[in-house]
Design an enzyme around this catalytic site. Structure first.
Site, PDB file in Angstrom:
ATOM      1  N   ASP A  73     -17.969  50.279  34.700  1.00 41.80           N
ATOM      2  CA  ASP A  73     -19.050  50.770  33.842  1.00 41.80           C
ATOM      3  C   ASP A  73     -19.396  49.761  32.752  1.00 41.80           C
ATOM      4  O   ASP A  73     -20.568  49.541  32.435  1.00 41.80           O
ATOM      5  CB  ASP A  73     -18.648  52.100  33.202  1.00 41.80           C
ATOM      6  CG  ASP A  73     -18.633  53.247  34.201  1.00 41.80           C
ATOM      7  OD1 ASP A  73     -19.125  53.069  35.330  1.00 41.80           O
ATOM      8  OD2 ASP A  73     -18.111  54.327  33.839  1.00 41.80           O
ATOM      9  N   GLU A  87     -25.207  49.761  41.648  1.00 39.96           N
ATOM     10  CA  GLU A  87     -25.146  48.443  41.005  1.00 39.96           C
ATOM     11  C   GLU A  87     -26.432  47.652  41.215  1.00 39.96           C
ATOM     12  O   GLU A  87     -26.451  46.426  41.050  1.00 39.96           O
ATOM     13  CB  GLU A  87     -23.952  47.642  41.545  1.00 39.96           C
ATOM     14  CG  GLU A  87     -24.021  47.267  43.010  1.00 39.96           C
ATOM     15  CD  GLU A  87     -23.463  48.327  43.953  1.00 39.96           C
ATOM     16  OE1 GLU A  87     -23.134  47.969  45.101  1.00 39.96           O
ATOM     17  OE2 GLU A  87     -23.364  49.507  43.562  1.00 39.96           O
ATOM     18  N   ASN A  97     -14.763  47.271  41.285  1.00 42.06           N
ATOM     19  CA  ASN A  97     -14.232  48.571  40.882  1.00 42.06           C
ATOM     20  C   ASN A  97     -12.831  48.801  41.431  1.00 42.06           C
ATOM     21  O   ASN A  97     -11.954  49.337  40.741  1.00 42.06           O
ATOM     22  CB  ASN A  97     -15.163  49.696  41.367  1.00 42.06           C
ATOM     23  CG  ASN A  97     -16.293  49.981  40.402  1.00 42.06           C
ATOM     24  OD1 ASN A  97     -16.170  49.750  39.202  1.00 42.06           O
ATOM     25  ND2 ASN A  97     -17.408  50.468  40.919  1.00 42.06           N
TER      26      ASN A  97
END
Length: 319
Positions: free
Chosen positions: A199, A226, A190
């Protein structure tokens, strides 16, 4: 189940109705009335009705009140107290109007009453109304139990499915395997690519896990962040470890770039597997702890790998 299956949708199957009556003539009347619109199943007593509900999972039960051994009220109470059958709609069939019996039936969880002799128009209308309500309720419940981002089941769904699977395997004395999965270095992903790409990565990983765990009675959910979880009933440690390794390999095959990963140039995933033949002495939550321990060890030993353990109820009972 993915949310796209509701949006795009396959042609709907016929709804299933279970007719329960100890008098064959009554079953024949209802069968003839409803067979063109629904898949009809039949039971002649309360015990057979409960067994059929567990096997067939009907959408609606038309249940005679007056039966020997187990009457309709007993059957309804049993269905509503079992998580596996509590969502089945029940309409009582009664030989005469009795306000006290109707009050008792509604308190037990029935949705309606139909009185004998059977009026075809009224019966078909009431059945149609309850089938429609049940279908709408099932759809809303299913959507509420899906993870909005990935389309697999959410944590709430997992918390409902696990105890049901646990009890089923406990009754049958069959093993249940849990796989906990964690995308490696996802925070770094990320930070490097941004949350939009993060995403998209979660959706791809979820889809691949769902496609890999493909038996109809297996279960995949997003556990949080996650992390993902799989419940594999009637599966031993060898089988569960094999499925987990397939998942790990399939995630690498996606070739999602992850330049900040410390184990690969692509996105990888680690898996912890735990298997047990459950008993009533221990809770299903202890299986989660056992799988989580194996996941921790898999990450500690280098990630992008599978570690698993066979857990005995004796071990869990002493934890």
């Amino acid at each position: 189940m993915f949310i796209d299956e509701y949006v795009l949708g396959a042609p709907p199957e016929k709804c299933k109705i279970l007719l329960v009556d100890d008098q064959v003539v009554n079953i024949k009347i209802l069968h003839q009335l409803l067979q063109d619109d629904y898949d009809i199943y039949m039971a002649r007593d309360g015990h057979q009705a409960i067994d059929m509900c567990n096997k067939v999972k009907p959408d609606l039960v038309l249940l005679d009140i007056e039966m020997p051994v187990l009457n309709g009220f007993d059957v309804c109470a049993h269905l509503k107290n079992d998580p596996n059958t509590q969502d089945i709609a029940v309409i009582f069939i009664s030989g005469h109007f009795d306000e006290d019996k109707e009050v008792k039936g509604f308190k037990l969880g029935a949705v309606d009453f139909i009185h004998k002799p059977i009026n075809p128009v009224i019966t078909k209308a009431r059945v149609k109304n309850q089938i429609k309500l049940k279908s709408q309720s099932d759809l809303l419940r299913s959507i509420a139990l899906l993870d909005g981002l990935t389309g697999v089941a959410n944590r709430r769904n997992f918390e409902q499915v696990l105890p049901v699977t646990w009890l089923q395997c406990c009754r049958e004395q069959q093993p249940v395997t849990m796989i906990l999965l964690d995308i490696d270095f996802f925070k770094s992903f990320n930070d490097t690519y941004g949350h939009t790409e993060g995403d998209a990565c979660l959706r791809q990983v979820a889809q691949k896990i769902h496609d890999t765990v493909n038996r109809p009675y297996d279960f995949v959910a997003r556990f949080g962040g996650e992390e993902f979880v799989c419940i594999l009933p009637n599966t031993d440690l060898v089988g569960g470890t094999y499925v987990a390794q397939q998942i790990v390999d399939s995630i690498v095959s996606l070739k999602i770039a992850h330049e900040s990963s410390q184990v690969s140039s692509y996105v990888t995933i680690s898996a912890g597997v735990a298997t047990i033949v459950p008993t009533r002495d221990v809770t299903a939550n202890m299986l989660i702890e056992a799988a989580d321990k194996q996941l921790y060890l898999a990450k500690k030993r280098g990630r992008n790998r599978v570690l698993g353990a066979q857990v005995s109820t004796a071990e869990l009972a002493t934890v």
